[in-house]
Design an enzyme around this catalytic site. Structure first.
Site, PDB file in Angstrom:
ATOM      1  N   LYS A 177       0.857  -1.202   0.000  1.00  0.00           N
ATOM      2  CA  LYS A 177       0.000   0.000   0.000  1.00  0.00           C
ATOM      3  C   LYS A 177       0.884   1.240   0.000  1.00  0.00           C
ATOM      4  O   LYS A 177       1.558   1.539   0.985  1.00  0.00           O
ATOM      5  CB  LYS A 177      -0.920   0.059   1.219  1.00  0.00           C
ATOM      6  CG  LYS A 177      -1.979   1.150   0.998  1.00  0.00           C
ATOM      7  CD  LYS A 177      -2.640   1.633   2.252  1.00  0.00           C
ATOM      8  CE  LYS A 177      -1.913   2.744   2.961  1.00  0.00           C
ATOM      9  NZ  LYS A 177      -1.774   3.996   2.213  1.00  0.00           N
ATOM     10  N   GLY A 207      -4.588   3.818  -1.324  1.00  0.00           N
ATOM     11  CA  GLY A 207      -5.715   4.200  -0.479  1.00  0.00           C
ATOM     12  C   GLY A 207      -5.248   4.794   0.826  1.00  0.00           C
ATOM     13  O   GLY A 207      -4.062   5.077   1.012  1.00  0.00           O
ATOM     14  N   GLY A 209      -4.668   5.124   5.003  1.00  0.00           N
ATOM     15  CA  GLY A 209      -4.107   4.250   6.032  1.00  0.00           C
ATOM     16  C   GLY A 209      -5.173   3.553   6.850  1.00  0.00           C
ATOM     17  O   GLY A 209      -5.067   2.360   7.127  1.00  0.00           O
ATOM     18  N   GLU A 211      -8.064   2.777   6.028  1.00  0.00           N
ATOM     19  CA  GLU A 211      -8.942   1.911   5.228  1.00  0.00           C
ATOM     20  C   GLU A 211      -8.114   0.749   4.640  1.00  0.00           C
ATOM     21  O   GLU A 211      -8.029  -0.309   5.251  1.00  0.00           O
ATOM     22  CB  GLU A 211      -9.628   2.746   4.141  1.00  0.00           C
ATOM     23  CG  GLU A 211     -10.497   3.849   4.751  1.00  0.00           C
ATOM     24  CD  GLU A 211     -10.993   4.912   3.760  1.00  0.00           C
ATOM     25  OE1 GLU A 211     -11.607   5.885   4.217  1.00  0.00           O
ATOM     26  OE2 GLU A 211     -10.738   4.770   2.536  1.00  0.00           O
ATOM     27  N   GLY A 213      -4.906   0.429   4.476  1.00  0.00           N
ATOM     28  CA  GLY A 213      -3.789   0.075   5.368  1.00  0.00           C
ATOM     29  C   GLY A 213      -4.255  -0.795   6.519  1.00  0.00           C
ATOM     30  O   GLY A 213      -3.644  -1.823   6.835  1.00  0.00           O
ATOM     31  N   GLU A 251      10.370   0.657  10.100  1.00  0.00           N
ATOM     32  CA  GLU A 251      11.329   1.754   9.938  1.00  0.00           C
ATOM     33  C   GLU A 251      10.564   3.013  10.310  1.00  0.00           C
ATOM     34  O   GLU A 251       9.656   3.418   9.594  1.00  0.00           O
ATOM     35  CB  GLU A 251      11.802   1.866   8.487  1.00  0.00           C
ATOM     36  CG  GLU A 251      12.524   0.653   7.963  1.00  0.00           C
ATOM     37  CD  GLU A 251      13.950   0.515   8.473  1.00  0.00           C
ATOM     38  OE1 GLU A 251      14.412   1.394   9.220  1.00  0.00           O
ATOM     39  OE2 GLU A 251      14.575  -0.490   8.113  1.00  0.00           O
ATOM     40  N   CYS A 286      13.614  10.780   7.370  1.00  0.00           N
ATOM     41  CA  CYS A 286      13.772  10.203   8.708  1.00  0.00           C
ATOM     42  C   CYS A 286      15.245  10.203   9.125  1.00  0.00           C
ATOM     43  O   CYS A 286      15.560  10.155  10.295  1.00  0.00           O
ATOM     44  CB  CYS A 286      13.215   8.788   8.722  1.00  0.00           C
ATOM     45  SG  CYS A 286      13.844   7.806   7.376  1.00  0.00           S
ATOM     46  N   GLU A 385      10.493  14.976  16.043  1.00  0.00           N
ATOM     47  CA  GLU A 385      10.764  14.967  14.607  1.00  0.00           C
ATOM     48  C   GLU A 385       9.861  15.990  13.921  1.00  0.00           C
ATOM     49  O   GLU A 385       8.637  15.940  14.034  1.00  0.00           O
ATOM     50  CB  GLU A 385      10.485  13.576  14.052  1.00  0.00           C
ATOM     51  CG  GLU A 385      10.849  13.457  12.606  1.00  0.00           C
ATOM     52  CD  GLU A 385      10.710  12.041  12.097  1.00  0.00           C
ATOM     53  OE1 GLU A 385       9.638  11.459  12.294  1.00  0.00           O
ATOM     54  OE2 GLU A 385      11.676  11.537  11.507  1.00  0.00           O
TER      55      GLU A 385
END
Ligand code: NAD
Length: 489
Positions: A177, A207, A209, A211, A213, A251, A286, A385
């Protein structure tokens, strides 16, 4: 290269080798800088995910049984396709996510290297066999099954390659995804995925997250979950893995220290590299070196040079080759970064930047001036972050205290050291709680080097041969030449 890329009007999921939608919902991909609609994308739901997982499950036995050399050959074909289409894919990313056209080709070159690296690494990723008295002990590597993979928006080509290359090389089938803010280059890649791989081996469901995901995360036929994104969602994925006892690799974020010792050679180069560490990817990396620890002896000189470099960074249209800093991916991200800048103005000293920038013709874009604050390690801007071009500069004199501060965040993804003393570099590298340490050159990514984080930055390592361990399990088979003599008379 020009910005006149033609998009399909509507992109659908790739399920069982076909571009098809079960969901009747959709969303638009927009140019991050201009706000113009680029294409419409199916908003995949549980039905699409179920069909994709079923297709991956059906394709698994044949793919797992395909000789590794053949699987490797197909990954090389994918790499060839990306190389041939690299300019177009890079332009799509620049338009879709606002990263500069100077940077996005690098993502696709890294992706090419990933496909080729895992094609080669899988061939040598074998089990072993040991002769034992009267037989053999064999350890055989097997794929895990159907893998569910979810990625973020900041470097879509790299993320797609980091996920699909090792999974496929190891003989798994998968459902990926992409992120709702950055699906287009991955959906374009589906042209090649459908041509090169047998139907069902690779499935892609775009799509949201919560839904697509969430449906993928919860699916009972998914044998492994691999995720890159925020720590918050990473924890949701880890819980889902725990509920079904499937392995999870994560990650997550970073707040990486970049440490300058007073003995550095060539201060201007170090200043330049430290600015690059904080602003590459528009700061949406990141890995970004967002906490710059400057030794007291060079602090003032370094900071005044850094200010000059930051003020010279060209902010502009992502598709202009002279631009060094494009726009953030979305309004949500822009507002989030400006909120951090506002708290920085309260708790720290602003050195330069600190506002949204206007770029004519790109009024929808969230351009942020490259920003530097002088602060201490406990401030909100130094601890959290930000994911934008915002650098926290921290003064240090006491070595042990500086090391404690460098390690004093919830993350541990990357770190940088600038020194001309090799022994000092190695001693300091040993003490940093970070998955990657770069000495004298930040972002020095080398194919095959482990990539992943300590504590809050995640679980597992990608980018390296050991990644294949995460996508396989070992089976022990012990063969005896003969059935032993009877024990019971
Ligand atoms: P995010 O976690 O919100 O989204 C990442 C992906 O997860 C997207 O595809 C999203 O649709 C999906 N998702 C969201 N909610 C979900 C849910 N409930 N269930 C399943 N999937 C869900 O992250 P983001 O804000 O889009 O990305 C930025 C974050 O990602 C930053 O914190 C950054 O550090 C991190 N990141 C880490 C790496 C790395 O390699 N360590 C790389 C890139 C980004």
């Amino acid at each position: 290269m020009n910005a006149n890329v033609r998009f399909a009007d509507h992109y659908e999921p790739l399920i069982g080798g076909e571009r098809t939608s079960l969901s009747d919902q959709s969303f638009d991909a927009v140019n991050a800088a201009t706000g113009a609609r680029l294409a419409t994308i199916t908003r995949g739901g549980a039905a699409d995910v179920n069909a994709a997982v079923a297709a991956a499950k059906a394709a698994l036995p044949a793919w797992a049984a395909t000789p590794v050399g053949q699987r490797a050959g197909l990954l090389h074909q994918l790499a060839d396709w990306v190389e041939t289409n690299l300019d177009r894919l890079a332009m799509i990313d620049a338009m879709d996510i606002g990263r500069t056209i100077g940077e996005t080709p690098i993502d696709h070159r890294i992706a090419v290297n990933q496909y080729r690296f895992f094609a080669a690494a899988a061939v040598t990723h074998t089990g072993w066999n040991n002769p034992i008295p009267g037989g053999w002990a064999i350890a055989k590597r097997e794929p895990l099954g159907v893998v569910g993979q979810i990625i973020p928006w900041n470097v879509p080509a790299i993320m797609t390659a980091f996920k699909i290359a090792p999974a496929l090389a190891a003989g798994n089938t998968l459902v990926l995804k992409p992120d709702e803010n950055a699906s287009l280059s991955t959906l374009e890649l589906c042209v090649a995925l459908a041509e090169i791989f047998p139907p069902g081996v690779v499935n892609v469901v775009p799509g949201m997250g919560t839904e697509a995901g969430a449906a993928l995360t919860a699916h009972p036929d998914v044998a492994k979950l691999a995720f890159t994104g925020s720590a918050e969602v990473g924890r949701i994925i880890a819980h889902a893995g725990a509920d079904r006892l499937v392995p999870v690799s994560l990650e997550l974020g970073g707040k990486s220290p970049n440490i300058v010792f007073p003995d550095v050679d060539g201060l201007d180069r170090v200043v330049d590299n430290a600015a690059f560490a904080a602003t590459y990817c528009n700061g949406q990396s990141c890995l970004a070196g967002t906490r710059l620890f400057l030794h007291d002896d060079i602090y003032d000189d370094f900071l005044s040079r850094l200010k000059k470099v930051f003020e010279g960074i060209a902010v502009g249209s992502p598709v202009d080759p002279t631009t060094r800093l494009g726009c953030l991916v979305s309004q949500k991200q822009g507002e989030r970064v400006l909120d951090f800048i506002a708290s920085g103005k309260q708790e720290a000293t602003l050195v330069t930047g600190g506002s949204r920038a206007a770029v004519p013709g790109n009024e929808a874009g969230w351009f942020i001036e490259p920003t530097v604050f002088e602060t201490d390690n406990n401030s909100r801007i130094a601890q959290q972050e930000i994911f934008g071009p915002v650098l926290s500069v921290i003064r240090w004199r006491d070595y042990d205290q500086m090391i404690d501060q460098a390690n004093g965040v919830e993350y541990g993804l990357a770190s940088g050291i600038y020194t001309s003393n090799l022994a000092n570099a190695m001693r300091t590298a040993d003490r940093l709680k970070a998955g990657s340490v770069w000495v004298n050159q930040y972002f020095n990514l080398v194919d095959g080097s482990p990539f992943g984080g300590y504590h809050g930055s995640g679980l597992g390592r990608e980018y390296c041969a050991a990644t294949l361990d995460m996508y396989t399990q070992l089976k022990s088979i012990v063969l005896s030449e003969e059935v032993p003599p009877p024990m019971f008379g």
